[in-house]
Scaffold this motif. Structure first.
Motif, PDB file in Angstrom:
ATOM      1  N   ARG A 119       6.098  -1.259  10.697  1.00 26.43           N
ATOM      2  CA  ARG A 119       5.988   0.134  10.276  1.00 26.43           C
ATOM      3  C   ARG A 119       7.181   0.524   9.399  1.00 26.43           C
ATOM      4  O   ARG A 119       7.018   1.138   8.340  1.00 26.43           O
ATOM      5  CB  ARG A 119       5.923   1.035  11.514  1.00 26.43           C
ATOM      6  CG  ARG A 119       6.138   2.518  11.270  1.00 26.43           C
ATOM      7  CD  ARG A 119       5.025   3.143  10.487  1.00 26.43           C
ATOM      8  NE  ARG A 119       5.217   4.583  10.355  1.00 26.43           N
ATOM      9  CZ  ARG A 119       4.502   5.342   9.550  1.00 26.43           C
ATOM     10  NH1 ARG A 119       3.550   4.808   8.798  1.00 26.43           N
ATOM     11  NH2 ARG A 119       4.721   6.638   9.478  1.00 26.43           N
ATOM     12  N   LEU A 120       8.386   0.166   9.813  1.00 26.09           N
ATOM     13  CA  LEU A 120       9.574   0.489   9.029  1.00 26.09           C
ATOM     14  C   LEU A 120       9.555  -0.234   7.684  1.00 26.09           C
ATOM     15  O   LEU A 120       9.916   0.340   6.654  1.00 26.09           O
ATOM     16  CB  LEU A 120      10.836   0.118   9.810  1.00 26.09           C
ATOM     17  CG  LEU A 120      11.159   1.004  11.017  1.00 26.09           C
ATOM     18  CD1 LEU A 120      12.302   0.398  11.828  1.00 26.09           C
ATOM     19  CD2 LEU A 120      11.523   2.418  10.572  1.00 26.09           C
ATOM     20  N   ARG A 121       9.108  -1.485   7.691  1.00 22.17           N
ATOM     21  CA  ARG A 121       9.049  -2.236   6.433  1.00 22.17           C
ATOM     22  C   ARG A 121       8.016  -1.618   5.490  1.00 22.17           C
ATOM     23  O   ARG A 121       8.244  -1.533   4.269  1.00 22.17           O
ATOM     24  CB  ARG A 121       8.715  -3.705   6.705  1.00 22.17           C
ATOM     25  CG  ARG A 121       8.831  -4.599   5.470  1.00 22.17           C
ATOM     26  CD  ARG A 121       8.842  -6.073   5.847  1.00 22.17           C
ATOM     27  NE  ARG A 121       9.972  -6.388   6.710  1.00 22.17           N
ATOM     28  CZ  ARG A 121      11.199  -6.612   6.263  1.00 22.17           C
ATOM     29  NH1 ARG A 121      11.455  -6.550   4.961  1.00 22.17           N
ATOM     30  NH2 ARG A 121      12.171  -6.899   7.102  1.00 22.17           N
ATOM     31  N   ALA A 122       6.902  -1.172   6.047  1.00 22.25           N
ATOM     32  CA  ALA A 122       5.873  -0.537   5.216  1.00 22.25           C
ATOM     33  C   ALA A 122       6.405   0.742   4.572  1.00 22.25           C
ATOM     34  O   ALA A 122       6.132   1.024   3.398  1.00 22.25           O
ATOM     35  CB  ALA A 122       4.639  -0.239   6.054  1.00 22.25           C
ATOM     36  N   LEU A 123       7.177   1.522   5.326  1.00 18.98           N
ATOM     37  CA  LEU A 123       7.757   2.747   4.777  1.00 18.98           C
ATOM     38  C   LEU A 123       8.782   2.425   3.690  1.00 18.98           C
ATOM     39  O   LEU A 123       8.847   3.106   2.655  1.00 18.98           O
ATOM     40  CB  LEU A 123       8.417   3.562   5.892  1.00 18.98           C
ATOM     41  CG  LEU A 123       7.462   4.255   6.868  1.00 18.98           C
ATOM     42  CD1 LEU A 123       8.243   4.872   8.026  1.00 18.98           C
ATOM     43  CD2 LEU A 123       6.648   5.323   6.149  1.00 18.98           C
ATOM     44  N   ALA A 124       9.589   1.383   3.926  1.00 14.31           N
ATOM     45  CA  ALA A 124      10.577   0.978   2.924  1.00 14.31           C
ATOM     46  C   ALA A 124       9.882   0.525   1.642  1.00 14.31           C
ATOM     47  O   ALA A 124      10.314   0.857   0.529  1.00 14.31           O
ATOM     48  CB  ALA A 124      11.458  -0.137   3.479  1.00 14.31           C
ATOM     49  N   GLU A 125       8.801  -0.221   1.780  1.00 17.36           N
ATOM     50  CA  GLU A 125       8.062  -0.692   0.608  1.00 17.36           C
ATOM     51  C   GLU A 125       7.346   0.457  -0.092  1.00 17.36           C
ATOM     52  O   GLU A 125       7.233   0.477  -1.324  1.00 17.36           O
ATOM     53  CB  GLU A 125       7.078  -1.780   1.030  1.00 17.36           C
ATOM     54  CG  GLU A 125       7.780  -3.075   1.450  1.00 17.36           C
ATOM     55  CD  GLU A 125       6.841  -4.107   2.041  1.00 17.36           C
ATOM     56  OE1 GLU A 125       5.677  -3.744   2.345  1.00 17.36           O
ATOM     57  OE2 GLU A 125       7.263  -5.271   2.202  1.00 17.36           O
ATOM     58  N   GLU A 126       6.876   1.431   0.684  1.00 15.27           N
ATOM     59  CA  GLU A 126       6.237   2.617   0.099  1.00 15.27           C
ATOM     60  C   GLU A 126       7.243   3.403  -0.738  1.00 15.27           C
ATOM     61  O   GLU A 126       6.928   3.868  -1.845  1.00 15.27           O
ATOM     62  CB  GLU A 126       5.673   3.497   1.215  1.00 15.27           C
ATOM     63  CG  GLU A 126       4.949   4.737   0.725  1.00 15.27           C
ATOM     64  CD  GLU A 126       4.436   5.601   1.870  1.00 15.27           C
ATOM     65  OE1 GLU A 126       4.231   6.818   1.647  1.00 15.27           O
ATOM     66  OE2 GLU A 126       4.242   5.076   2.991  1.00 15.27           O
ATOM     67  N   ALA A 127       8.456   3.555  -0.216  1.00 13.25           N
ATOM     68  CA  ALA A 127       9.501   4.267  -0.959  1.00 13.25           C
ATOM     69  C   ALA A 127       9.852   3.524  -2.243  1.00 13.25           C
ATOM     70  O   ALA A 127      10.044   4.137  -3.301  1.00 13.25           O
ATOM     71  CB  ALA A 127      10.745   4.432  -0.089  1.00 13.25           C
TER      72      ALA A 127
END
Length: 222
Positions: A119-127
């Motif tokens: 989840r955190l990696r997905a948010l980082a990649e989204e940003a």
């Protein structure tokens, strides 16, 4: 006399927060960050309410909240003037964040549960994707959620509220300008590097990255 906005300015859509007041405050923060609401210009609650398609009351309440954060100042019988944080304001806010946020994140080194890492990696990649596409609103959304969820792992709700309040007060302006795209991308890439350091249990690397990450707040306003 300060310029007064009396026409549509292109505000972002209201999000899905529970309170309309909170949705408006969030939308106004984004408009400040992108430069849609311009420093020194006076905006009235009724004018902005018309653009949102809602009554003036929640808009006025949200703007009063942002006055407390130092992002607007009330102008009697006219509305609210956009205030750009001074270099000193940002330096002081960043210093407090370094004292609070950096050690909190460093304590998570080696302690990020495996279940939340995707989840955190997905948010980082989204940003990162939003930054590369020149989408400051998308970047701000993902950036806020990444830091909120990461800090939430400390289990300290007061710390999370304090840091998010400080982040709001150190609101960056003009992120839609072309020169800001590179800075946003660098900041977004640090999310991924920070997560890697935390997962690897590298506390010193996490400290270095988090400190550098906060330096963007100072640098982006120079």
């Amino acid at each position: 006399m300060d310029p007064v906005a009396d026409a549509m300015v292109g505000l972002p859509d209201l999000g899905g927060q529970s309170s309309l007041r909170g949705q408006v405050a969030d939308a106004l923060r984004k408009a400040l960050a992108t430069g849609t609401l311009r420093s020194g210009v006076v905006y009235s609650a009724p004018t902005l309410a018309d653009e949102f398609g809602i009554s003036p009351t929640p808009v006025r309440e949200a703007m009063i909240d942002l006055v407390r954060d130092g992002l607007f100042e009330a102008v009697r019988n006219r509305g609210f003037r956009v205030v750009r944080p001074s270099a000193r304001d940002l330096a002081e806010l960043t210093e407090i964040r370094e004292l609070v946020e950096v050690p909190a994140v460093v304590r998570l080194a080696g302690a990020v549960p495996e279940a939340v890492r995707p989840r955190l990696r997905a948010l980082a990649e989204e940003a990162l994707a939003a930054a590369r596409e020149g989408d400051p609103v998308g970047f701000l959304d993902a950036d806020h959620r990444f830091h909120s969820e990461l800090l939430g792992l400390t289990g300290n709700r007061t710390l999370v509220r304090t840091v998010l309040d400080l982040r709001g007060r150190s609101q960056m302006h003009g992120l839609a300008r072309p020169a800001a795209t590179e800075t946003l991308a660098a900041s977004a890439e640090e999310h991924l590097a920070l997560l890697d350091a935390l997962v690897a249990g590298d506390a010193e690397k996490a400290r270095e990255l988090m400190t550098r990450h906060l330096d963007h707040v100072r640098g982006d306003q120079r």
